[in-house]
Design an enzyme around this catalytic site. Structure first.
Site, PDB file in Angstrom:
ATOM      1  N   ARG B  74     -32.366  23.261   9.339  1.00  0.00           N
ATOM      2  CA  ARG B  74     -32.681  23.697   8.809  1.00  0.00           C
ATOM      3  C   ARG B  74     -33.287  23.238   7.367  1.00  0.00           C
ATOM      4  O   ARG B  74     -34.461  23.843   6.787  1.00  0.00           O
ATOM      5  CB  ARG B  74     -32.818  25.532   7.800  1.00  0.00           C
ATOM      6  CG  ARG B  74     -32.527  26.601   8.830  1.00  0.00           C
ATOM      7  CD  ARG B  74     -33.233  26.871  10.086  1.00  0.00           C
ATOM      8  NE  ARG B  74     -33.052  27.939  10.644  1.00  0.00           N
ATOM      9  CZ  ARG B  74     -34.312  28.257  12.214  1.00  0.00           C
ATOM     10  NH1 ARG B  74     -34.900  27.866  12.726  1.00  0.00           N
ATOM     11  NH2 ARG B  74     -33.374  29.613  12.274  1.00  0.00           N
ATOM     12  N   ASP B 315     -26.235  26.139  19.848  1.00  0.00           N
ATOM     13  CA  ASP B 315     -27.620  27.218  19.726  1.00  0.00           C
ATOM     14  C   ASP B 315     -28.384  27.630  18.385  1.00  0.00           C
ATOM     15  O   ASP B 315     -28.487  29.225  18.427  1.00  0.00           O
ATOM     16  CB  ASP B 315     -28.491  27.708  20.808  1.00  0.00           C
ATOM     17  CG  ASP B 315     -29.884  28.133  20.574  1.00  0.00           C
ATOM     18  OD1 ASP B 315     -31.006  27.353  19.910  1.00  0.00           O
ATOM     19  OD2 ASP B 315     -30.442  29.070  22.019  1.00  0.00           O
ATOM     20  N   HIS B 319     -30.898  32.548   9.861  1.00  0.00           N
ATOM     21  CA  HIS B 319     -32.160  32.731   9.248  1.00  0.00           C
ATOM     22  C   HIS B 319     -31.377  33.639   7.840  1.00  0.00           C
ATOM     23  O   HIS B 319     -30.414  34.303   7.391  1.00  0.00           O
ATOM     24  CB  HIS B 319     -32.370  33.846   9.779  1.00  0.00           C
ATOM     25  CG  HIS B 319     -33.085  33.320  11.032  1.00  0.00           C
ATOM     26  ND1 HIS B 319     -34.480  32.519  11.113  1.00  0.00           N
ATOM     27  CD2 HIS B 319     -33.191  33.620  12.346  1.00  0.00           C
ATOM     28  CE1 HIS B 319     -34.287  32.451  12.331  1.00  0.00           C
ATOM     29  NE2 HIS B 319     -33.970  33.182  13.115  1.00  0.00           N
TER      30      HIS B 319
END
Lengths: 332, 437
Positions: B74, B315, B319
């Protein structure tokens, strides 16, 4: 983490309705209770003073994230006839267009001491999300979410069927048209199965019948002659103009020729079959004008019953939510 | 913010663990000695070795550190979801020593500057090697070639267009030919955009019941078939990531039989979850590609067993809480997956799908070979990247335990079997439970 299924979420510990999110998973008894309660409200509209005090002092908020005149109006009338204070919020002009999240917006409304949210939203599962994660102590009534559910519409259809046909056990019901995009069809199917209808059919071209719909307990027909054979109840669905643009259908006229409910095709059904439509009608697209106006059409009765059924749902959910709240106070 | 760094230059001995290194055909209970960041001895101590730390790994597995070929950190650009520091710490706690980050950072990894920045930040944190995957096209916009050679020189281990469309077949073919010129591996996530509707789930009874947009398996297989044909024409080495359905496994198997240089991976959660679990609109199960049917899940497991799918990846997609707190179709897809990567994948050993050695091949050896790393093994004298894993330990996944900034996992609250006890990256302790109370 076990996901909370909508039908688990919408009942309190005593099995009473505290939100109304879907007809799926609700018992025959509970659905019958809604119909019986609606029966007792039908006469309210005929009184000189069209009000009962069941929701007096309660604040009901109509939260329509999608436009609707008819559904919003009947909910507003239902709430007002129950003596609630009703607030209509026009969302397109409100905060989500300013980037505020749905949660922030609803929390603000909750802190204004709202008791009930009537929610229409374009996203499937939005009312469920609000009931589970945002405002569990506000009764949430689903007024249509995406393609998922429109449970009060389905219940007013059930009410209409019961008024005209009595019991459900011997009925064959055909739902015609755009099943893929229809929240009404899904809610009707669950309700009809719970109420014990003998057979439920869906009729339409493959582009408008969702994959594995048989798993919901229906038979699929691609042809009106076979699908309408000997049916007692016909539910036509509105066909949106966008369907032609997104290559689901070639034209309105071809759809009408194949799946439009004409006098000719109506002859395949039982002679006393009733015709329903959730409105608004596209005359000459999904239904022939003369059929919509015929004595077998119960479309306008549906509108009238809609208010009584919504009064029933609002009063039951409010009382289930209050029972829950008072139990929690005792626990504390 | 936590600015901690792992401790370096310790001499460590890991005693009595079952040491598994498929590349060196090693599987025996023995001791591993680490000094100066290297594997200094297996079985016997190097001359004059005096350990600073001695740990007992009886009953545990000592394996090469996992190499994760698809994990989002991120950063740059989405630090509300995670940072290189937070996510590499979480990776270390998951037994991972190397991870490849896809190019959809903000800005996209299509310049030397971004590729270098990511590696520099990872180096500063010190918890895991972060290997960027460069963009196949500039800005991932599918129009012009990215400077792939420059990206490779700056440490990118491959190039990818991810799930973003390329303008047309000719543009894609040219991208592949250019990548092939410089022997770059292209990472595909095959997806036909017109069949992959936002907020959609697998086309099946659950999508129909919930009224959610339906994504058929042809969304993947159409694109995969086309990509395979173009790969063949361009003669490029290709890796197909995060397969979701049985028919994709068949297509990859057929291509491999024809001798095409293609490999494939699957995200571990795809082997354990199916679309039915979304019932109830639980957004923690919202992934891309979507969770599919039980038959697809079985097909993927068969593919892993047969070696058609030779790599397992996490994967990992952390969030912030708000990304999952919207009505289902408006939420963001993905799972924060470092914590469950080893415990879940090891379940394939417990259920007899893989041997321990095959498991290590799929989480460490094969991914290291794919990206051309000297890792994924326990060779004497090589950098000590390893993990001690207790296969019997039961534990419960909680938000507090997750070091990732993203707490979005459908496995929260569930009991897992198998736990990482110690991770060493180049000999430095990047995670340790073992020997602590």
């Amino acid at each position: 983490m076990t996901p909370t299924k909508p039908h688990q979420l919408q009942l309190n510990e005593q099995g009473q309705l505290r939100h109304f999110l879907t007809t799926e998973g609700l018992s025959r008894e509970l659905l019958t209770e809604i119909l019986d309660t609606a029966d007792s409200f039908v006469s309210v509209g005929r009184q000189a003073v069209k009000k009962v005090p069941l929701l007096r002092g309660k604040t009901v908020v109509n939260l329509f994230f999608e436009n609707s005149t008819r559904t919003r109006t009947t909910f507003e009338l239902a709430a007002k006839r129950l003596s609630a204070d009703v607030l209509n919020i026009n969302i397109s002009a409100s905060s989500t267009s300013k980037g505020e999240s749905l949660r922030d917006m609803l929390w603000n409304l909750e802190y204004m001491d709202s008791d009930m949210f009537i929610v229409r939203h374009g996203d499937s599962g939005a009312p469920h999300f609000i009931a589970e994660f945002v405002c569990p102590h506000v009764a949430v009534i689903n007024a249509g979410d995406g393609r998922h559910a429109h449970p009060t519409q389905a219940m007013l259809d059930m009410y209409t069927i019961r008024r005209h046909k009595g019991a459900f056990e011997h009925l064959t019901v055909a739902i015609i048209g755009d099943i893929l995009h229809s929240r009404v069809a899904r809610s009707q199917i669950h309700a009809l199965n719970a109420l014990g209808a003998r057979e439920i059919r869906v009729i339409g071209p493959k582009t408008l019948i969702p994959k594995d719909i048989e798993a919901l307990g229906v038979k699929v027909f691609y042809n009106m002659a076979h699908g309408l054979h000997d049916v007692d109840v016909i539910s036509t669905l509105r066909l949106q103009k966008e369907r032609m643009e997104s290559a689901l259908l070639p034209s309105e006229s071809e759809f009408y020729r194949l799946y439009g409910l004409s006098t000719e095709k109506l002859a395949f059904a039982k002679p006393d079959a009733i015709i329903m439509h959730p409105g608004p009608i596209n005359r000459g697209v999904e239904i022939e004008s003369a059929v919509a106006d015929s004595e077998r059409s119960v479309i306008l009765n549906q509108v009238n019953y809609g208010i009584a059924v919504r009064m029933a749902v609002l009063s039951m959910a409010m009382s289930g939510q209050n029972a829950d709240a008072s139990n929690q106070r005792e626990d504390a | 913010m936590d600015y901690s760094r792992p401790a370096f230059n310790q001499r460590i001995v890991i005693r009595n663990g079952r040491v598994i290194d498929p590349r060196n055909v090693l599987d025996q209970v023995t001791d591993v000695y680490v000094a100066d960041g290297l594997i200094a001895g297996i079985g016997s101590a190097p001359v004059g070795f005096k350990p600073d730390l001695e740990v007992d790994a009886s009953g545990m597995l000592v394996i090469p550190g996992a190499v994760d070929v698809c994990a989002r950190v991120r950063e740059p650009g989405q630090t509300q979801k995670g940072t290189i520091h937070s996510e590499t710490r979480a990776a270390a706690a998951g037994g991972i020593t190397h991870l490849c980050c896809p190019p959809d950072t903000k800005p996209v990894i299509d310049t030397r500057a971004v590729a270098a920045l990511i590696q520099e930040r990872a180096h500063q944190s010190g918890y895991a090697h972060v290997l960027p995957i460069g963009a196949l096209t500039r800005g991932l916009e599918g129009q012009q070639l990215a400077e792939m050679h420059a990206l490779r020189e700056t440490g990118c281990v491959g190039v990818s267009q991810l799930r973003k469309p390329v303008k047309d077949a000719q543009t894609l073919l040219r991208c592949l030919e250019y990548a092939s010129t410089f022997d770059l591996t292209v990472f595909f996530q095959s997806e036909e955009p017109s069949l992959s509707l936002k907020g959609g789930i697998h086309a099946g009874p659950t999508a129909t019941r919930l009224g959610l947009p339906a994504i058929p398996d042809t969304a993947e297989t159409i694109a995969l078939s086309r990509d395979l044909l173009l790969v063949q024409q361009a003669g490029v080495r290709a890796h197909f990531g995060q397969l979701s359905c049985r028919r994709s496994v068949e297509l990859i198997a057929a291509a491999q039989r024809e001798g095409l240089p293609v490999t494939a991976d699957v995200a571990v959660h795809q082997l354990f979850l199916t679309d039915e679990m979304i019932d109830g609109f639980n957004s923690q199960y919202y992934t891309r590609p979507p969770l599919r049917s039980e038959q697809d899940r079985q097909g993927l497991i068969d593919g892993v067993k047969a070696g058609v799918i030779s790599i397992l990846c996490s994967d990992h997609q952390p969030h912030e809480a708000a990304a999952k707190l919207e009505p289902f179709p408006s939420t963001e897809p993905g799972i924060s997956a470092f914590d469950t990567f080893l415990p879940l994948s090891y379940q394939l050993v417990r259920t007899g799908v893989l041997t321990e050695s095959e498991w290590v091949q799929r989480i460490a050896m094969n991914p290291a070979l794919l990206v051309g790393l000297d890792a994924g093994h326990l060779e004497l004298g090589s950098n000590a990247n390893l993990c001690v894993f207790d296969p019997a330990k039961r534990w419960k996944l909680t938000e507090e335990r997750m070091l990732s900034a993203g707490k979005n996992s459908p496995f929260l609250g569930q009991s897992l079997q198998g736990q990482v006890q110690l991770t060493l990256k180049d000999g430095a302790i990047t995670y340790r439970r073992l020997g602590k109370s």
